[in-house]
Design a protein around this motif. Structure first.
Motif, PDB file in Angstrom:
ATOM      1  N   ALA A  21       0.820  -1.211   0.000  1.00  0.00           N
ATOM      2  CA  ALA A  21       0.000   0.000   0.000  1.00  0.00           C
ATOM      3  C   ALA A  21       0.853   1.260   0.000  1.00  0.00           C
ATOM      4  N   LEU A  22       1.948   1.246   0.745  1.00  0.00           N
ATOM      5  CA  LEU A  22       2.773   2.438   0.898  1.00  0.00           C
ATOM      6  C   LEU A  22       3.538   2.817  -0.365  1.00  0.00           C
ATOM      7  N   ARG A  23       3.631   1.904  -1.333  1.00  0.00           N
ATOM      8  CA  ARG A  23       4.326   2.246  -2.575  1.00  0.00           C
ATOM      9  C   ARG A  23       3.361   2.778  -3.639  1.00  0.00           C
ATOM     10  N   ARG A  24       2.073   2.830  -3.311  1.00  0.00           N
ATOM     11  CA  ARG A  24       1.090   3.332  -4.263  1.00  0.00           C
ATOM     12  C   ARG A  24       1.044   4.854  -4.236  1.00  0.00           C
ATOM     13  N   ASP A  25       0.274   5.441  -5.159  1.00  0.00           N
ATOM     14  CA  ASP A  25       0.320   6.898  -5.302  1.00  0.00           C
ATOM     15  C   ASP A  25      -0.581   7.643  -4.327  1.00  0.00           C
ATOM     16  N   PHE A  26      -1.901   7.362  -4.347  1.00  0.00           N
ATOM     17  CA  PHE A  26      -2.847   8.129  -3.556  1.00  0.00           C
ATOM     18  C   PHE A  26      -3.528   7.241  -2.517  1.00  0.00           C
ATOM     19  N   TYR A  27      -3.915   7.836  -1.429  1.00  0.00           N
ATOM     20  CA  TYR A  27      -4.559   7.059  -0.367  1.00  0.00           C
ATOM     21  C   TYR A  27      -5.789   6.305  -0.879  1.00  0.00           C
ATOM     22  N   LEU A  28      -6.608   6.962  -1.698  1.00  0.00           N
ATOM     23  CA  LEU A  28      -7.843   6.311  -2.118  1.00  0.00           C
ATOM     24  C   LEU A  28      -7.606   5.173  -3.109  1.00  0.00           C
ATOM     25  N   ASN A  29      -6.357   5.050  -3.615  1.00  0.00           N
ATOM     26  CA  ASN A  29      -6.019   3.924  -4.492  1.00  0.00           C
ATOM     27  C   ASN A  29      -5.384   2.767  -3.730  1.00  0.00           C
ATOM     28  N   ALA A  30      -5.064   2.975  -2.463  1.00  0.00           N
ATOM     29  CA  ALA A  30      -4.391   1.945  -1.663  1.00  0.00           C
ATOM     30  C   ALA A  30      -5.410   1.198  -0.807  1.00  0.00           C
ATOM     31  N   LEU A  31      -6.469   0.731  -1.459  1.00  0.00           N
ATOM     32  CA  LEU A  31      -7.546   0.023  -0.777  1.00  0.00           C
ATOM     33  C   LEU A  31      -7.683  -1.386  -1.347  1.00  0.00           C
ATOM     34  N   TYR A  32      -8.025  -2.318  -0.496  1.00  0.00           N
ATOM     35  CA  TYR A  32      -8.153  -3.720  -0.885  1.00  0.00           C
ATOM     36  C   TYR A  32      -9.489  -4.250  -0.363  1.00  0.00           C
ATOM     37  N   ALA A  33     -10.025  -5.269  -1.010  1.00  0.00           N
ATOM     38  CA  ALA A  33     -11.256  -5.901  -0.526  1.00  0.00           C
ATOM     39  C   ALA A  33     -11.196  -7.388  -0.817  1.00  0.00           C
ATOM     40  N   ASP A  34     -11.747  -8.188   0.099  1.00  0.00           N
ATOM     41  CA  ASP A  34     -11.768  -9.633  -0.150  1.00  0.00           C
ATOM     42  C   ASP A  34     -13.042 -10.017  -0.887  1.00  0.00           C
ATOM     43  N   ILE A  35     -13.183 -11.290  -1.167  1.00  0.00           N
ATOM     44  CA  ILE A  35     -14.290 -11.773  -1.979  1.00  0.00           C
ATOM     45  C   ILE A  35     -15.637 -11.617  -1.274  1.00  0.00           C
ATOM     46  N   ASP A  36     -15.610 -11.351   0.020  1.00  0.00           N
ATOM     47  CA  ASP A  36     -16.851 -11.133   0.772  1.00  0.00           C
ATOM     48  C   ASP A  36     -17.189  -9.654   0.926  1.00  0.00           C
ATOM     49  N   GLY A  37     -16.327  -8.764   0.385  1.00  0.00           N
ATOM     50  CA  GLY A  37     -16.599  -7.331   0.446  1.00  0.00           C
ATOM     51  C   GLY A  37     -16.008  -6.609   1.627  1.00  0.00           C
TER      52      GLY A  37
END
Length: 409
Positions: free
Chosen positions: A119-135
């Protein structure tokens, strides 16, 4: 823990098959949705591409997909990305990474299993989000969910450091702000302005791709206006001459059409013009495809013809239908015409057939001109007369009679 309802595509059998294949190798939770699809769901926007991140290495990802009978394509394996394809649907799967070294254009990375480091190597905070198959949504930086919900685009951590890792992030900042934010984040904007010279070291291909992506936005004007005001456009388009804090021609065309390449023509016209010299300078730096370059060139030529009051049929014959239609949009922008005026002209053009030059070399040879260069010269002379007399058939007949008379003399 924030939980979101997944889109239909994110819950499909194909998507679940990819998750199952990777988890069979790496264990439950080794793969998550990442970036745009998670961000858009949180912001109530449509989801398009489904990108995945995994704790598996690229080799392990390929092996897991193969074991499950899923075709894989090493689309960016050298950078950690393998694409799974099920029934023609692609899923980009990128291994978690952390930067080892960066130079403003590319990074040396190593694989990790740590979601926070990825996450820390990504550009913007709102792009450093993850979700699993259950949401269930995972926000390793602790800022991404809040920024997405607030409509805020900010660099992760220290903005100048993020930019120095890859100067393309300056252009991405303007694009993402125009697409997702309510206003420009002051600190991030200041960092972009301070480091704008770094754009000069980027490849033309990366810059032009970012320009086209920005032009596909519903409201791209905010991005280009902000870049204009802050002195960034001269680093984006070589030879940029536009001044002031508005781009009226681009604004007008954006209001008239959503087609990104017509908007591109208006952008170039607004900043440097569509002369042969300006387009050559742009092509040398930005490396447009030959098709796009030809479209820019032909639109400029057709616009010049409109300025000289050339008939539409002539423009269509010389430059093609698309160039003529493109020039209509540009002329409407220059003359501050509205969408109804453009629609009227385009409707008229729909019923206009491109003229066909009715004389062939064989026609001249049959009238006594010997085969060779003389035939080509005569054809060119007749075509010019035909064009200058608005495609007159009588001009053709008179020219052919003159050819036959001259051949007999």
């Amino acid at each position: 823990m924030t939980t979101i309802p997944l889109s239909e595509d994110m819950q499909s059998a194909a998507t679940r098959a990819v998750f199952s294949a990777l988890e069979a190798k790496g264990g439950q939770g080794c793969v998550r949705f990442v970036g745009g699809c998670v961000r858009n769901l949180l912001m109530g926007k449509p989801v398009s591409d489904l990108d995945l991140s995994t704790q598996l290495t690229p080799d392990e990802t390929e092996g897991a997909l193969e074991a499950a009978g899923i075709r894989s394509v090493p689309t960016g394996k050298a950078f950690g990305t393998v694409t799974a394809v099920i029934e023609g649907n692609p899923y980009e799967i990128t291994s978690l990474r952390e930067d080892v070294e960066t130079d403003g254009r590319r990074a040396v990375v190593k694989y990790t299993t740590d979601w926070a480091k990825d996450a820390l190597r990504r550009d913007f905070y709102l792009n450093a989000l993850y979700a699993d198959i259950d949401g269930a949504v995972y926000d390793p930086t602790g800022e991404g969910i809040a920024d997405a919900k607030a409509g805020r685009v900010r660099f992760i951590g220290e903005a100048e450091q993020r930019i120095r890792e890859d100067y393309l992030r300056i252009l991405r900042f303007f694009r993402f702000t125009a697409g997702y934010a309510r206003e420009f984040d002051a600190g991030s904007l200041a960092a972009c302005v301070a480091l704008k010279d770094g754009i000069d070291g980027l490849s033309g291909e990366r810059i032009q791709q970012e320009i086209l992506k920005t032009l596909t936005l519903a409201e791209p004007l905010a991005a280009f206006t902000a870049m204009q005001v802050n002195g960034i456009m001269p680093h984006v388009v070589p030879g940029w001459q536009a001044t002031g804090d508005t781009l009226p021609e681009l604004a007008a065309v954006i209001a008239l059409t959503e087609e990104p390449e017509i908007r591109l023509i208006a952008l170039i016209d607004s900043g440097v013009g569509l002369s042969a010299a300006a387009l050559h300078m742009c092509q040398t730096r930005l490396k447009w495809s030959q098709r796009i370059y030809n479209r820019l060139r032909d639109a400029g030529r057709s616009l010049d013809g409109l300025a000289e009051n050339a008939p539409f049929a002539r423009l269509m014959y010389l430059h093609g239908r698309q160039a003529t239609e493109d020039a209509v949009f540009l002329a409407a922008a220059h003359q501050k015409k509205d969408a109804s005026a453009v629609a009227y002209v385009l409707h008229m053009l729909e019923g206009l057939e491109k003229p066909v030059f009715p004389v062939k070399g064989a026609d001249l040879i049959a009238r006594g001109i010997p085969a060779g260069p003389a035939v080509g010269e005569a054809l060119k002379t007749i075509e010019t007369e035909w064009l200058n007399h608005d495609f007159s058939q009588s001009v053709i007949e008179a020219a052919l009679d003159a050819v036959a008379k001259e051949a007999k003399s």
